[in-house]
Design a protein around this motif. Structure first.
Motif, short mmCIF file in Angstrom:
data_model
loop_
_atom_site.label_atom_id
_atom_site.label_comp_id
_atom_site.label_asym_id
_atom_site.label_seq_id
_atom_site.Cartn_x
_atom_site.Cartn_y
_atom_site.Cartn_z
N TYR A 77 45.51 -21.24 -23.66
CA TYR A 77 45.21 -19.82 -23.78
C TYR A 77 46.02 -19.01 -22.76
CZ TYR A 77 42.65 -15.43 -23.53
OH TYR A 77 42.33 -14.11 -23.53
N GLU A 78 46.07 -19.47 -21.52
CA GLU A 78 46.86 -18.79 -20.49
C GLU A 78 48.34 -18.80 -20.83
OE1 GLU A 78 45.57 -21.16 -17.27
OE2 GLU A 78 43.97 -19.78 -16.67
N PHE A 79 48.81 -19.93 -21.33
CA PHE A 79 50.21 -20.02 -21.73
C PHE A 79 50.53 -19.05 -22.86
CE2 PHE A 79 53.62 -22.04 -24.26
CZ PHE A 79 54.61 -22.10 -23.29
N PHE A 80 49.62 -18.93 -23.83
CA PHE A 80 49.80 -18.01 -24.95
C PHE A 80 49.84 -16.56 -24.45
CE2 PHE A 80 47.97 -15.47 -28.47
CZ PHE A 80 48.97 -15.67 -29.40
N VAL A 81 49.01 -16.22 -23.48
CA VAL A 81 49.00 -14.85 -22.92
C VAL A 81 50.32 -14.57 -22.21
CG1 VAL A 81 47.92 -13.37 -21.19
CG2 VAL A 81 46.49 -14.70 -22.75
N ILE A 82 50.82 -15.54 -21.46
CA ILE A 82 52.10 -15.37 -20.77
C ILE A 82 53.22 -15.14 -21.77
CG2 ILE A 82 53.83 -16.57 -19.35
CD1 ILE A 82 51.46 -17.91 -17.90
N VAL A 83 53.24 -15.91 -22.87
CA VAL A 83 54.27 -15.74 -23.90
C VAL A 83 54.16 -14.36 -24.54
CG1 VAL A 83 55.06 -16.57 -26.15
CG2 VAL A 83 54.55 -18.20 -24.35
N LEU A 84 52.95 -13.92 -24.84
CA LEU A 84 52.77 -12.58 -25.43
C LEU A 84 53.25 -11.48 -24.49
CD1 LEU A 84 49.33 -12.68 -27.29
CD2 LEU A 84 51.60 -12.38 -28.27
N VAL A 85 52.92 -11.57 -23.24
CA VAL A 85 53.37 -10.58 -22.27
C VAL A 85 54.89 -10.59 -22.19
CG1 VAL A 85 53.39 -9.97 -19.81
CG2 VAL A 85 51.23 -10.56 -20.94
N ALA A 86 55.49 -11.77 -22.19
CA ALA A 86 56.95 -11.87 -22.13
C ALA A 86 57.59 -11.24 -23.36
CB ALA A 86 57.37 -13.33 -21.99
N ILE A 87 56.97 -11.43 -24.52
CA ILE A 87 57.52 -10.85 -25.76
C ILE A 87 57.50 -9.33 -25.69
CG2 ILE A 87 57.05 -10.54 -28.22
CD1 ILE A 87 56.32 -13.51 -28.32
N PHE A 88 56.42 -8.77 -25.14
CA PHE A 88 56.33 -7.32 -25.05
C PHE A 88 57.17 -6.73 -23.93
CE2 PHE A 88 52.19 -8.06 -27.26
CZ PHE A 88 52.53 -7.40 -28.43
N VAL A 89 57.38 -7.46 -22.86
CA VAL A 89 58.12 -6.94 -21.71
C VAL A 89 59.62 -7.06 -21.91
CG1 VAL A 89 58.55 -7.29 -19.25
CG2 VAL A 89 56.22 -7.33 -20.12
N ILE A 90 60.07 -8.18 -22.49
CA ILE A 90 61.51 -8.41 -22.67
C ILE A 90 61.96 -7.76 -23.96
CG2 ILE A 90 63.28 -10.19 -22.94
CD1 ILE A 90 61.44 -12.08 -21.38
N PRO A 91 62.99 -6.91 -23.88
CA PRO A 91 63.50 -6.27 -25.10
C PRO A 91 64.06 -7.31 -26.08
CG PRO A 91 64.37 -5.19 -23.14
CD PRO A 91 63.64 -6.42 -22.69
N ALA A 92 64.01 -6.99 -27.35
CA ALA A 92 64.42 -7.92 -28.41
C ALA A 92 65.88 -8.34 -28.28
CB ALA A 92 64.17 -7.31 -29.78
#
Length: 92
Positions: free
Chosen positions: A7-22
């Motif tokens: 769950y924590e890993f999934f949250v980190i990935v989601l935050v990274a997806i939103f923070v890092i531009p495409a």
């Protein structure tokens, strides 16, 4: 995994997806791939080195046993000869 839950890993990935531009995602993926490759190579090297050390230990053990038994045999022969000499001197 590394002391964090999925769950924590999934949250980190989601935050990274939103923070890092495409437009940077391919670069991030390449960077992560290099890190994974580096860690794999490091693990393989450590595993190989530990196997080589274990082989050397296994080869050394019979030699150590041979040296130990030979030394014990020689020392026991010396002690037997020394006792015989003492008995021979006492009987004279």
């Amino acid at each position: 995994m590394f002391g964090i839950s999925w769950y924590e890993f999934f949250v980190i990935v989601l935050v990274a997806i939103f923070v890092i531009p495409a437009r940077y995602w391919p670069d991030v993926a390449k960077f992560l791939a290099r890190i994974v490759k580096f860690i794999r190579n490091l693990i393989w090297k450590i595993t190989d080195a530990s196997e080589q050390i274990q082989e050397q230990i296994d080869l050394q053990k019979p030699i150590d046993d041979l040296i130990h038994t030979t030394t014990d045999d020689i020392l026991s022969d010396f002690s037997v000869n020394a006792t015989k000499r003492k008995r021979a001197k006492k009987s004279k």
